[in-house]
Design an enzyme around this catalytic site. Sequence first.
Site, PDB file in Angstrom:
ATOM      1  N   GLY A 222       0.855  -1.177   0.000  1.00  0.00           N
ATOM      2  CA  GLY A 222       0.000   0.000   0.000  1.00  0.00           C
ATOM      3  C   GLY A 222       0.892   1.228   0.000  1.00  0.00           C
ATOM      4  NE  ARG A 223       3.858   2.778   5.416  1.00  0.00           N
ATOM      5  CZ  ARG A 223       3.199   3.251   6.490  1.00  0.00           C
ATOM      6  NH1 ARG A 223       3.139   4.547   6.707  1.00  0.00           N
ATOM      7  NH2 ARG A 223       2.643   2.413   7.339  1.00  0.00           N
TER       8      ARG A 223
ATOM      9  NE  ARG B 240       1.375   7.433   8.395  1.00  0.00           N
ATOM     10  CZ  ARG B 240       2.598   7.503   8.834  1.00  0.00           C
ATOM     11  NH1 ARG B 240       3.255   8.629   8.784  1.00  0.00           N
ATOM     12  NH2 ARG B 240       3.196   6.444   9.317  1.00  0.00           N
TER      13      ARG B 240
ATOM     14  CB  CYS C 114     -10.158  22.269  20.196  1.00  0.00           C
ATOM     15  SG  CYS C 114     -10.802  23.697  19.332  1.00  0.00           S
ATOM     16  CD  GLU C 115      -8.214  16.184  20.480  1.00  0.00           C
ATOM     17  OE1 GLU C 115      -7.358  15.672  21.221  1.00  0.00           O
ATOM     18  OE2 GLU C 115      -9.341  15.715  20.292  1.00  0.00           O
TER      19      GLU C 115
HETATM   20  N1  LLP Z   1      -1.969  -6.249   3.899  1.00  0.00           N
HETATM   21  C1  LLP Z   1      -2.535  -6.239   5.113  1.00  0.00           C
HETATM   22  C2  LLP Z   1      -3.196  -7.448   5.595  1.00  0.00           C
HETATM   23  C3  LLP Z   1      -2.485  -5.089   5.914  1.00  0.00           C
HETATM   24  O1  LLP Z   1      -3.030  -5.085   7.132  1.00  0.00           O
HETATM   25  C4  LLP Z   1      -1.835  -3.920   5.414  1.00  0.00           C
HETATM   26  C5  LLP Z   1      -1.782  -2.684   6.217  1.00  0.00           C
HETATM   27  C6  LLP Z   1      -1.278  -3.972   4.123  1.00  0.00           C
HETATM   28  C7  LLP Z   1      -1.362  -5.158   3.405  1.00  0.00           C
HETATM   29  C8  LLP Z   1      -0.581  -2.795   3.510  1.00  0.00           C
HETATM   30  O2  LLP Z   1       0.535  -2.443   4.251  1.00  0.00           O
HETATM   31  P1  LLP Z   1       1.568  -1.363   3.671  1.00  0.00           P
HETATM   32  O3  LLP Z   1       2.202  -1.967   2.434  1.00  0.00           O
HETATM   33  O4  LLP Z   1       0.818  -0.143   3.330  1.00  0.00           O
HETATM   34  O5  LLP Z   1       2.536  -1.168   4.753  1.00  0.00           O
HETATM   35  N2  LLP Z   1      -2.241   3.696   9.116  1.00  0.00           N
HETATM   36  C9  LLP Z   1      -0.901   3.203   9.357  1.00  0.00           C
HETATM   37  C10 LLP Z   1      -0.621   1.934   8.586  1.00  0.00           C
HETATM   38  C11 LLP Z   1      -1.629   0.838   8.849  1.00  0.00           C
HETATM   39  C12 LLP Z   1      -1.352  -0.404   8.039  1.00  0.00           C
HETATM   40  C13 LLP Z   1      -2.473  -1.359   8.132  1.00  0.00           C
HETATM   41  N3  LLP Z   1      -2.318  -2.547   7.351  1.00  0.00           N
HETATM   42  C14 LLP Z   1       0.082   4.319   9.052  1.00  0.00           C
HETATM   43  O6  LLP Z   1      -0.323   5.407   8.668  1.00  0.00           O
HETATM   44  O7  LLP Z   1       1.288   4.133   9.176  1.00  0.00           O
END
Ligand code: LLP
Length: 428
Positions: free
Chosen positions: A289-290, A326, A356-357
């Site tokens: 994802g990221r 984040r 307001c935090e």
């Molecule tokens: N697969 C599963 C089962 C997951 O739970 C996640 C992310 C991904 C793939 C994708 O992970 P990535 O490649 O994006 O690292 N909100 C947090 C990150 C939460 C990730 C949740 N799961 C942040 O902003 O750092």
Amino acid sequence: MHSFSYVDGSLHCEDVDLEKIAAEFGTPAYVYSAGTIRGNYQRLDAALAPLDHLICYAVKANSNLAVLSLLARLGSGFDIVSGGELFRVLKAGGQAGRCTFAGVGKTREEIAYALREGVFSFNVESESELERINSVAGELRLRAPIAIRVNPDVDPKTHKFISTGKSQNKFGIGIDRAAAVYEKAASLPHLKIRGVQTHIGSQILDPGPFAEASQKLAALVAELHAKFGLEFFDFGGGIGIVYDQALRSGTGTWWEREENASRITPAAYAKAILPALRPLGLKILFEPGRFLVGNAGALLATVQYVKQTPAKTFTIVDAGMNDLIRPALYEGWHEIVPLRETPAAPVPMDLVGPVCESGDFFAQDRPLPPLAQGDRIAVLSSGAYGFVMSSNYNSRPLLPEILIDGKKIHLARKRQSLEDLIAGESPA
Ligand code: LLP
């Protein structure tokens, strides 16, 4: 191609001056670079070429239809975690048959929806979920394709809130119990065992934990393959990105500069996992994802006030923690740059929002170029887990999202109006 860089002292995304975007769409606003997303996808795809593989983009990172359709056109599959994400993928032109459905809390309705649409696989997180999927599939007279998420008990060495592959986390089934749960799945009449899945965490910058997880799971996957005839092993996501110095200057392309600065690259990731995964002879799925969208996005904001207290300088901008959570939630560090380059020496300040935090900050005690009312800034690397985690807290409308592709500017989501804010509500 540069994604975010200064041209004649003015920050651009690809070929577009971001001051122009701010003037046209207002701030705060999210901008995304299509070229960066495409480049990231292609670099990862190329590094994984020695494997029969499918990239299933983790929709949760950024689920705007424009981002999803761009990735669908590149051939990406999708990792979804809700009925809503499946709906988005289908609206964006993606195929259910290239979607894996993860998450520990799937409802009967979500399972039925995904079954009817024909998802590629359910990534199952518990025995009770296995029973529920079997029951819903039976009612619909369908066979549900499944993979069990196996928790390898590996420490991904990342923030505790985004670490998922340790035995104390709520995710998946422990590696020791996995074989027994597969036996159970095989005994349920409306299930079809299709694969094995794992995911150890997010923002992982060291290839070591990936290597460890691949090695720990390879033997189990081979054993399950021999017994049940698997089609795939889904290795999850988690590849980290560079947040500091996201706007690297210097020579070379943006990705060369990024690779020089980062501790994990597509090549290093592939090198860590290929030895264990290649001999399996299975299709390998990945759920980044990221990595695909993080450095492709920036949050634009305008300085409203500069407040001097005996202790600190507070620069107050029009974006808040409700727009990008984040820093408040994960102590996330994002590089902040002015839209107009300045030679002035940086001064320490807190860059904060209007919410307001006290947790409403983007930077604390950070040296940044001096900023005055009306100046604009960009909070970089906010393409992943930025807009998607935003809320209407303090009754602040959700932001517009703008996708830039070369010179082209596409309003991918318009700013919420005040009427949108109260849509569906009624006074008692
Ligand atoms: N697969 C599963 C089962 C997951 O739970 C996640 C992310 C991904 C793939 C994708 O992970 P990535 O490649 O994006 O690292 N909100 C947090 C990150 C939460 C990730 C949740 N799961 C942040 O902003 O750092």
